[in-house]
Motif scaffolding. Structure first.
Motif, mmCIF file in Angstrom:
data_model
loop_
_atom_site.group_PDB
_atom_site.id
_atom_site.type_symbol
_atom_site.label_atom_id
_atom_site.label_comp_id
_atom_site.label_asym_id
_atom_site.label_seq_id
_atom_site.Cartn_x
_atom_site.Cartn_y
_atom_site.Cartn_z
ATOM 1 N N HIS A 5 0.836 -1.205 0.000
ATOM 2 C CA HIS A 5 0.000 0.000 0.000
ATOM 3 C C HIS A 5 0.872 1.256 0.000
ATOM 4 C CE1 HIS A 5 -3.297 2.722 0.792
ATOM 5 N NE2 HIS A 5 -2.623 3.188 1.835
ATOM 6 N N THR A 6 1.900 1.265 0.824
ATOM 7 C CA THR A 6 2.797 2.426 0.895
ATOM 8 C C THR A 6 3.544 2.614 -0.410
ATOM 9 O OG1 THR A 6 3.042 2.133 3.282
ATOM 10 C CG2 THR A 6 4.715 3.469 2.170
ATOM 11 N N ARG A 7 4.003 1.526 -1.006
ATOM 12 C CA ARG A 7 4.700 1.629 -2.300
ATOM 13 C C ARG A 7 3.778 2.199 -3.368
ATOM 14 N NH1 ARG A 7 6.784 -3.504 -0.774
ATOM 15 N NH2 ARG A 7 5.400 -4.508 -2.249
ATOM 16 N N ALA A 8 2.529 1.757 -3.386
ATOM 17 C CA ALA A 8 1.567 2.282 -4.366
ATOM 18 C C ALA A 8 1.285 3.756 -4.098
ATOM 19 C CB ALA A 8 0.272 1.471 -4.302
ATOM 20 N N LEU A 9 1.213 4.133 -2.848
ATOM 21 C CA LEU A 9 0.984 5.521 -2.464
ATOM 22 C C LEU A 9 2.143 6.402 -2.929
ATOM 23 C CD1 LEU A 9 -1.158 7.079 -0.843
ATOM 24 C CD2 LEU A 9 0.165 6.596 1.202
ATOM 25 N N LEU A 10 3.370 5.955 -2.714
ATOM 26 C CA LEU A 10 4.545 6.707 -3.160
ATOM 27 C C LEU A 10 4.539 6.883 -4.679
ATOM 28 C CD1 LEU A 10 7.278 5.099 -0.891
ATOM 29 C CD2 LEU A 10 6.408 7.438 -0.750
ATOM 30 N N ARG A 11 4.225 5.825 -5.408
ATOM 31 C CA ARG A 11 4.187 5.909 -6.874
ATOM 32 C C ARG A 11 3.126 6.897 -7.345
ATOM 33 N NH1 ARG A 11 4.858 0.326 -6.403
ATOM 34 N NH2 ARG A 11 2.659 -0.013 -6.793
ATOM 35 N N GLU A 12 1.957 6.885 -6.711
ATOM 36 C CA GLU A 12 0.878 7.796 -7.109
ATOM 37 C C GLU A 12 1.228 9.249 -6.787
ATOM 38 O OE1 GLU A 12 -2.781 9.008 -8.728
ATOM 39 O OE2 GLU A 12 -1.499 7.267 -9.010
ATOM 40 N N ASP A 57 -2.831 16.370 -2.008
ATOM 41 C CA ASP A 57 -2.872 16.698 -0.582
ATOM 42 C C ASP A 57 -3.432 15.537 0.242
ATOM 43 O OD1 ASP A 57 -1.827 19.169 -1.189
ATOM 44 O OD2 ASP A 57 -3.769 20.186 -1.125
ATOM 45 N N ALA A 58 -4.451 14.879 -0.269
ATOM 46 C CA ALA A 58 -5.043 13.740 0.438
ATOM 47 C C ALA A 58 -4.053 12.576 0.526
ATOM 48 C CB ALA A 58 -6.324 13.286 -0.266
ATOM 49 N N LEU A 59 -3.334 12.311 -0.562
ATOM 50 C CA LEU A 59 -2.358 11.228 -0.559
ATOM 51 C C LEU A 59 -1.193 11.531 0.389
ATOM 52 C CD1 LEU A 59 -2.264 10.377 -4.357
ATOM 53 C CD2 LEU A 59 -3.229 8.979 -2.522
ATOM 54 N N LEU A 60 -0.756 12.782 0.407
ATOM 55 C CA LEU A 60 0.336 13.165 1.301
ATOM 56 C C LEU A 60 -0.068 13.021 2.749
ATOM 57 C CD1 LEU A 60 1.724 16.262 -0.605
ATOM 58 C CD2 LEU A 60 2.922 14.098 -0.209
ATOM 59 N N SER A 61 -1.296 13.407 3.080
ATOM 60 C CA SER A 61 -1.742 13.252 4.469
ATOM 61 C C SER A 61 -1.884 11.782 4.825
ATOM 62 C CB SER A 61 -3.042 14.012 4.718
ATOM 63 O OG SER A 61 -4.098 13.444 4.004
ATOM 64 N N GLU A 62 -2.285 10.956 3.891
ATOM 65 C CA GLU A 62 -2.375 9.517 4.140
ATOM 66 C C GLU A 62 -0.983 8.922 4.362
ATOM 67 O OE1 GLU A 62 -3.945 5.431 2.005
ATOM 68 O OE2 GLU A 62 -4.672 7.356 1.269
ATOM 69 N N LEU A 63 -0.010 9.390 3.603
ATOM 70 C CA LEU A 63 1.358 8.892 3.746
ATOM 71 C C LEU A 63 1.931 9.261 5.104
ATOM 72 C CD1 LEU A 63 3.742 7.484 2.340
ATOM 73 C CD2 LEU A 63 4.457 9.742 1.525
ATOM 74 N N ARG A 64 1.584 10.415 5.607
ATOM 75 C CA ARG A 64 2.135 10.892 6.886
ATOM 76 C C ARG A 64 1.521 10.210 8.099
ATOM 77 N NH1 ARG A 64 1.783 16.565 4.258
ATOM 78 N NH2 ARG A 64 3.871 16.726 3.376
#
Length: 65
Positions: A5-12, A57-64
């Motif tokens: 999930h984190t890898r997919a988030l980073l790619r997106e 912004d939503a993806l960045l907050s999810e990553l954090r």
């Protein structure tokens, strides 16, 4: 190593950040998690302050989290 999930988030996140740049085709995109995180940090620091992207912004907050 990051979970899938984190890898997919980073790619997106990288995809969205690169889509904002006219010179994206000239940039080297790292494959590893550490390199992708450094690239995201570098691209975020180069963004104009007025740049708005709700999806990013939503993806960045999810990553954090």
């Amino acid at each position: 190593m990051a979970d899938p999930h984190t890898r997919a988030l980073l790619r997106e996140i990288l995809r969205l950040l690169l889509a904002e740049r006219p010179d994206a085709g000239l940039l080297y995109v790292p494959r590893g998690e550490a390199g992708q995180r450094r690239m995201i940090d570098a691209l975020l620091s180069m963004r104009p302050p007025q740049a708005k992207n709700e999806a990013l912004d939503a993806l960045l907050s999810e990553l954090r989290r």
